[in-house]
Design a protein around this motif. Structure first.
Motif, mmCIF file in Angstrom:
data_model
loop_
_atom_site.group_PDB
_atom_site.id
_atom_site.type_symbol
_atom_site.label_atom_id
_atom_site.label_comp_id
_atom_site.label_asym_id
_atom_site.label_seq_id
_atom_site.Cartn_x
_atom_site.Cartn_y
_atom_site.Cartn_z
ATOM 1 N N ARG A 159 -10.040 -0.401 2.409
ATOM 2 C CA ARG A 159 -9.962 0.835 1.623
ATOM 3 C C ARG A 159 -9.405 1.984 2.457
ATOM 4 O O ARG A 159 -8.626 2.794 1.968
ATOM 5 C CB ARG A 159 -11.349 1.216 1.081
ATOM 6 N N ASN A 160 -9.824 2.058 3.712
ATOM 7 C CA ASN A 160 -9.374 3.154 4.575
ATOM 8 C C ASN A 160 -7.878 3.113 4.841
ATOM 9 O O ASN A 160 -7.262 4.159 5.068
ATOM 10 C CB ASN A 160 -10.128 3.124 5.910
ATOM 11 N N GLY B 107 -0.417 0.888 17.578
ATOM 12 C CA GLY B 107 -1.744 0.403 17.950
ATOM 13 C C GLY B 107 -2.656 1.533 18.387
ATOM 14 O O GLY B 107 -3.825 1.600 17.992
ATOM 15 N N VAL B 108 -2.115 2.444 19.189
ATOM 16 C CA VAL B 108 -2.897 3.600 19.642
ATOM 17 C C VAL B 108 -3.246 4.494 18.456
ATOM 18 O O VAL B 108 -4.382 4.962 18.314
ATOM 19 C CB VAL B 108 -2.123 4.389 20.715
ATOM 20 N N GLU B 109 -2.276 4.733 17.583
ATOM 21 C CA GLU B 109 -2.507 5.599 16.425
ATOM 22 C C GLU B 109 -3.598 5.021 15.519
ATOM 23 O O GLU B 109 -4.475 5.747 15.037
ATOM 24 C CB GLU B 109 -1.211 5.783 15.640
ATOM 25 N N ILE B 110 -3.540 3.715 15.292
ATOM 26 C CA ILE B 110 -4.547 3.067 14.437
ATOM 27 C C ILE B 110 -5.935 3.265 15.026
ATOM 28 O O ILE B 110 -6.885 3.652 14.326
ATOM 29 C CB ILE B 110 -4.230 1.567 14.279
ATOM 30 N N PHE B 111 -6.062 3.012 16.318
ATOM 31 C CA PHE B 111 -7.382 3.109 16.948
ATOM 32 C C PHE B 111 -7.946 4.523 16.835
ATOM 33 O O PHE B 111 -9.091 4.715 16.413
ATOM 34 C CB PHE B 111 -7.299 2.688 18.414
ATOM 35 N N GLN C 58 -8.888 5.442 13.301
ATOM 36 C CA GLN C 58 -10.121 4.773 12.911
ATOM 37 C C GLN C 58 -11.340 5.513 13.461
ATOM 38 O O GLN C 58 -12.348 5.675 12.778
ATOM 39 C CB GLN C 58 -10.133 3.327 13.403
ATOM 40 N N VAL C 59 -11.231 5.981 14.713
ATOM 41 C CA VAL C 59 -12.366 6.635 15.358
ATOM 42 C C VAL C 59 -12.579 8.044 14.825
ATOM 43 O O VAL C 59 -13.698 8.424 14.451
ATOM 44 C CB VAL C 59 -12.173 6.665 16.890
ATOM 45 N N VAL D 262 -17.898 -4.074 14.224
ATOM 46 C CA VAL D 262 -17.283 -2.781 13.929
ATOM 47 C C VAL D 262 -18.162 -1.692 14.524
ATOM 48 O O VAL D 262 -19.333 -1.915 14.833
ATOM 49 C CB VAL D 262 -17.102 -2.550 12.416
ATOM 50 N N GLY D 263 -17.588 -0.502 14.685
ATOM 51 C CA GLY D 263 -18.339 0.590 15.287
ATOM 52 C C GLY D 263 -18.210 1.870 14.495
ATOM 53 O O GLY D 263 -17.218 2.088 13.785
#
Length: 529
Positions: A205-206, A258-262, A265-266, A301-302
């Motif tokens: 969903r995100n 990859g960096v942008e996704i992480f 997400q955080v 997941v965190g």
């Protein structure tokens, strides 16, 4: 049962002796040519799946485990022989209540992948129309008997932790009982595949519609606690770098994404995939110049508390601005270190680990390494790292390692700083404050008049009654006046303060604490609109 447990203890004793692991109990290094971290990793691999999982969990605790051991334990791979496909079929039929042939048009009994807790099989749903080939899925099945094995080995771990705490000061400092308890929670959560499916659905969903990453669809009608069915996705494993290079994949774009996704997400979603090792990363290379990630395996997941998000963002920003004083203050404000700590002492410690880093190009500065060093130094100040923060740190190390493997010139700061700055603006700027106030207004509308009404119960006579009626009218006005948000929040505190002040004037014997409470509400409302 007792004999089996004694046999397992004897096996553990032999492996501990073979790999010279008693130094972890007595603190005396063994004279071997193999580093202690590697010896521990090899021993855990020999002890089997549950101990491998335990080592993986330890690798996320650099606040407890020395850096050389934590880095070595990150190499543990969760690869075990598969169990028979016929057993997987039986588990599926028992869980879903139908024969596999009714559930799936095709089911491959040879597993695609096998790990300590579960294994995955390819399948295809029945067609819904003449031109439908059938939806491709993967079916994840919990390993038979694994819960009993896990609980037995955890019971042994608790016994060993108790003995280590009692008889070894060196081991007691590592808090082995707490470590085992935390590991038990993590691994038992992984036994519930409904939980993993829910995590996948949330991530989907995100990120639905994003060009950066795709998450598979969970098929809930085919999912139970020990069986998870989800959409099968096709791509190239990130481990196949040579093949991706042959395809002409834009590694620079892939690493930056990859960096942008992480970081999104955080900081944007506050829900991040926390097991980003190469085995869980697939690339959609259908358009090599515009590659995107395909996510799998959502067992870990965190999330972060809003206060942790804020302090983490501010720590990073202060770090890259070399504002070591601010980093020290943030740790005190957040409660991460005891309030008795001298800010100047902690500031000096942060400067000691940070200044050498700034002698290198900014693209070579490691976020993950900085957090690891920060945890090590903070441990001297009785810093108790929260599990969600070290989970984040482990994931950040994985993302960094992957990003720099794809693009050695990757500048993490260039990719991450705008995301964190935007989050800070949205969170701490006027718009963010207004949104939080709007969310809290219904509660304020209920609570503040009620507090004032309770205070007025100490009054009697017609003046108190008139004031109470005025407050009830104010309550109704607040419900209708949510459009004027700031005025409502500020005005409520001031009016309640004035009302109680008026009551005090007409009834001099009201208790002083009640009057003070009313004035304080008005003052706080002015300070925090």
């Amino acid at each position: 049962m007792r004999g089996g447990r004694l046999g397992r203890l004897w096996q553990i004793h032999r492996i501990v002796h073979r790999y010279g692991l008693r130094e972890f109990l007595d603190g005396k290094p063994r004279k071997t040519g193999t580093p202690r971290g590697e010896r521990l990793r090899l021993a855990l691999q020999e002890l089997g799946p549950v101990f491998i999982k335990f080592g993986q969990a330890l690798s996320t605790r650099p606040d407890i485990v020395p850096a050389d051991i934590a880095l070595e334990l990150m190499k543990l791979q969760d690869q075990v022989p598969p169990f028979p496909g016929s057993e997987a079929r039986a588990i599926i039929e028992r869980a879903l209540g139908k024969p596999v042939s009714e559930l799936y048009a095709e089911f491959d009994e040879t597993p695609m992948a096998s790990a300590s807790v579960a294994q995955v099989h390819a399948a295809r749903l029945h067609p819904v129309s003449a031109d439908d080939p059938g939806f491709e899925v993967v079916v994840k099945v919990i390993r038979p008997g694994i819960e009993k094995t896990i609980r037995g080995d955890i019971a042994l771990m608790r016994t060993l932790a108790e003995l280590a705490t009692r008889f070894s000061q060196q081991a007691a400092r590592l808090r082995p009982r707490e470590i085992v308890a935390e590991f038990e929670r993590i691994i038992l959560d992984e036994l519930d595949l409904m939980r993993e499916g829910a995590s996948c659905s949330q991530l989907r969903r995100n990120w639905l519609g994003s060009p950066l990453i795709y998450h598979p669809l969970v098929l809930w009608d085919y999912t139970k606690p020990d069986v998870l069915t989800m959409e099968r996705i096709h791509g190239v494993s990130i481990r196949e770098l040579a093949y991706l290079r042959e395809l002409g994949v834009d590694f620079k774009k892939l690493s930056e994404r990859g960096v942008e996704i992480f970081f999104k997400q955080v900081f944007r979603d506050n829900f991040f995939h926390a097991d980003m090792h190469p085995g869980n990363i697939i690339v959609d290379a259908s358009d090599p110049q515009d590659p995107r990630y395909l996510a799998i395996d959502f067992g870990i997941v965190g999330t972060l508390a809003p206060s942790d998000q804020r302090y983490l963002a501010e720590n990073f920003l202060a770090f890259f601005n070399r504002d070591y004083r601010r980093i020290a203050e943030l740790h005190l404000e957040s409660g991460w270190i005891p309030s008795s700590t001298r800010v100047e002492d902690f500031e000096a410690a942060i400067r000691t680990i940070s200044e050498p880093i700034f002698g290198r190009p900014i693209k070579d500065i490691s976020f993950g390494f900085f957090l690891m060093r920060l945890f090590q130094v903070a441990r001297r100040f009785d810093y108790q790292v929260q599990p969600q923060l070290v989970l984040l740190q482990k994931t950040l190390l994985q993302v960094e390692g992957l990003g720099r493997q794809l693009d050695p010139e990757l500048d993490l700061w260039k990719s991450a700083k705008p995301i964190m700055e935007e989050w800070m603006r949205n969170r701490l700027g006027p718009a963010g404050m207004l949104e939080r106030a709007r969310a809290q207004l219904p509660t304020l509308a209920e609570v503040l008049p009620e507090l004032a009404t309770r205070a007025l119960k100490q009054l009697d006579g017609s003046d108190a009654q008139r004031t109470q009626l005025a407050l009830l009218a104010l309550h109704a006005q607040m419900r209708e006046g949510q459009r004027a948000l700031r005025q409502a929040v500020v005005g409520t505190g001031l009016i309640i303060a004035a009302a109680i002040g008026f009551a005090c004037a007409v009834t001099p014997w009201i208790s002083a604490p009640v009057a003070a409470a009313g004035l304080l509400m008005g003052w706080r409302s002015r300070r925090r609109p």
